[in-house]
Write a protein that holds these residues in place. Structure first.
Motif, PDB file in Angstrom:
ATOM      1  N   TYR A  40      -2.589   1.787  20.894  1.00 40.94           N
ATOM      2  CA  TYR A  40      -1.888   3.067  20.387  1.00 40.94           C
ATOM      3  C   TYR A  40      -2.382   4.448  19.812  1.00 40.94           C
ATOM      4  O   TYR A  40      -2.250   5.335  20.114  1.00 40.94           O
ATOM      5  CB  TYR A  40      -0.535   2.053  19.847  1.00 40.94           C
ATOM      6  CG  TYR A  40       0.754   3.200  20.273  1.00 40.94           C
ATOM      7  CD1 TYR A  40       1.389   3.889  21.597  1.00 40.94           C
ATOM      8  CD2 TYR A  40       0.898   4.214  19.601  1.00 40.94           C
ATOM      9  CE1 TYR A  40       1.875   4.658  22.070  1.00 40.94           C
ATOM     10  CE2 TYR A  40       2.255   4.779  19.652  1.00 40.94           C
ATOM     11  CZ  TYR A  40       2.256   5.443  21.175  1.00 40.94           C
ATOM     12  OH  TYR A  40       3.800   5.963  21.191  1.00 40.94           O
TER      13      TYR A  40
ATOM     14  N   THR B 286       4.004   8.165  17.574  1.00 40.94           N
ATOM     15  CA  THR B 286       4.597   8.815  18.469  1.00 40.94           C
ATOM     16  C   THR B 286       5.147  10.088  18.197  1.00 40.94           C
ATOM     17  O   THR B 286       5.163  10.769  19.300  1.00 40.94           O
ATOM     18  CB  THR B 286       5.161   7.645  19.138  1.00 40.94           C
ATOM     19  OG1 THR B 286       5.129   5.850  18.683  1.00 40.94           O
ATOM     20  CG2 THR B 286       6.721   7.794  19.898  1.00 40.94           C
TER      21      THR B 286
ATOM     22  N   CYS C 205       0.742  -0.225  26.510  1.00 46.09           N
ATOM     23  CA  CYS C 205       1.000  -0.308  25.612  1.00 46.09           C
ATOM     24  C   CYS C 205       2.303  -0.543  24.712  1.00 46.09           C
ATOM     25  O   CYS C 205       2.616  -1.386  24.698  1.00 46.09           O
ATOM     26  CB  CYS C 205       0.620   0.755  24.389  1.00 46.09           C
ATOM     27  SG  CYS C 205      -0.698   1.574  24.342  1.00 46.09           S
TER      28      CYS C 205
END
Length: 462
Positions: free
Chosen positions: A228, A326, A366
């Motif tokens: 990630y 994120t 992911c």
């Protein structure tokens, strides 16, 4: 269903009021000040403990420090980091991330105290096996007359451990990323097929108990974080020119609340933004909720402080690193302003924008690993809660509840699942934080003893 959504939202909003915010953040700040920020000075030592420098196979417990942390992280590094952050930004804008950071920094202190207590006051279940977690440090540390508080944690823990958000968002991701683009009609039948596959995969691991869960988590968690990290790094490098702009906006918008779109709290949008950040932070790193101490309480150690220091690394990895990645991916690609998507679909839009064609499939990988690893850990938490309430010999009944919840989550709206777990986490936090605040001076005393002896090299087992 719309009526159910209203009831569950009302429940979640009511329990997430000002008293709970004061308990979680105010309580965490109190713990930070009480310990004089000492745990933070021992981060280097915590990493040494995590690497196994102080491991002793003869110590009481079931799993290593590393496996305890990865088991705890496999539940927290999940949809809170992909879908939860997306929800926070779509509702609150960039500033929501700042308040998630605040939640994480305070949460590091909270995790240290709760996980130290989980080892200090381990109890035995009805089979005589050593166990740790809020329900045990409440009864062992505060006394049997506090058992109703422990029972409250265990009851809501059984609900909070249900994997409904992870399954719901994984189903949404499979639908949006794989099925719909390939012309497959999404229906109740297709969602049930996804649920059946998840049930089969989860059953193989969770029926094998803690050791199988911790072995799976210790292999999955490090690899999924690295993958990630690499993918988001690519997105940030591809949009390097706007990264500083959005990074600064996280700080400025945290107090201006210019992009907040929901209802005000305490008379203003800033109060609502702070509450949103804390809620999403609590959902992400679970500091003060009481789940992680159940994993850390099973660590092989005779030194409670060591496990507390290892646990403290959890919110840093989970929220300060993974959630920030994120958030920046969503912000720098601009999808938070250009699409109506929410949850995992918003994050998928960011990956598709930065890596057309294949980005969404890499995110899907992911999401799959994040979600499946979370399924394993939560099953362990739920069985521990049921074991405390009705006896260890009956705890396997929880696995049947767990499996049924997977099917329900795959066929229920996201808002219902998110609000249900939000509200339940709040009710788990009350017994966890109250007992931790009462027992905190004993943790400080234990920490001083440990640090003094560490200085004299009496506890170096190498």
């Amino acid at each position: 269903m719309s009526e159910l959504e209203k009831i569950v939202k009302s429940f979640s909003d009511n329990v997430w009021g000002l008293p709970l915010v004061i308990l979680l953040i105010g309580g965490g700040l109190y713990l930070l000040v009480l310990s004089r920020f000492l745990p933070f000075r021992f981060i280097g030592h915590a990493i040494q403990v995590l690497r196994g420098k102080y491991d002793d196979p003869n110590d009481p417990g079931q799993i290593s420090h590393f496996k305890a942390l990865t088991t705890a992280l496999s539940s927290t590094i999940g949809m809170g980091n992909i879908a939860g952050v997306a929800v926070a930004i779509s509702v609150g804008g960039p500033g929501a991330m700042f308040w998630m950071w605040v939640s994480a920094i305070v949460g590091m202190s909270t995790k240290f105290f709760t996980s130290t207590l989980a080892v200090m006051y381990r109890g035995k279940d009805s089979k005589g096996e050593l166990q740790g977690g809020p329900m045990y440090f409440i009864t062992e540390g505060l006394g049997k007359h506090w058992k109703p508080l422990a029972a409250m944690f265990s009851f809501f823990g059984m609900i909070g451990a249900l994997p409904v958000v992870n399954v719901n968002q994984l189903t949404q991701a499979i639908n949006d990323i794989i099925l719909v683009p390939n012309g497959i009609v999404v229906s109740l039948k297709s969602n049930l097929v996804i649920a059946f596959v998840l049930v089969s995969l989860t059953s193989v691991i969770i029926l094998g108990g803690l050791k199988r869960i911790s072995n799976a988590a210790s292999k999955l968690v490090p690899s999924m974080v690295l993958l990630y990290f690499a993918l988001v790094l690519f997105i940030l490098i591809s949009n390097y020119d706007v990264v500083p702009k959005y990074f600064i906006m996280i700080f400025t918008d945290a107090f201006a609340a210019n992009h907040f779109t929901d209802e005000p709290f305490l008379g203003g949008v800033l109060g609502a933004l702070i509450l949103l950040g804390i809620r999403r932070g609590a959902f992400s790193n679970e500091a003060g909720i009481g789940t992680a101490p159940m994993a850390h309480g099973a660590a092989k150690t005779d030194e409670p402080v060591r496990e507390g220091l290892v646990a403290m690394l959890g919110p840093a990895i989970d929220t300060l690193v993974v959630c920030t990645l994120t958030a920046l991916a969503i912000l720098v690609t601009g999808v938070w302003e250009t699409t109506p998507d929410n949850g995992v679909s918003l994050t998928a839009s960011a990956f598709t924008y930065a890596m057309p064609g294949y980005g969404k499939y890499l995110l899907m990988l992911c999401v799959l690993i994040f979600s499946v690893s979370s399924l394993f850990s939560y099953a362990y938490y739920g069985t521990k809660c049921m074991s405390f309430l009705v006896g260890a010999e009956k705890k396997y009944y929880y696995n049947y509840m767990y499996i049924i919840s997977i099917v329900l989550a795959a066929t229920t709206p996201f808002s219902v699942m998110l609000n249900l777990i939000d509200g339940t986490f709040a009710l788990m936090a009350i017994p966890t934080m109250l007992s931790t605040l009462i027992l905190a001076p004993k943790v400080v005393k234990e920490f001083k003893r440990y640090s003094n002896q560490l200085n004299h090299n009496k506890y170096d087992k190498k």
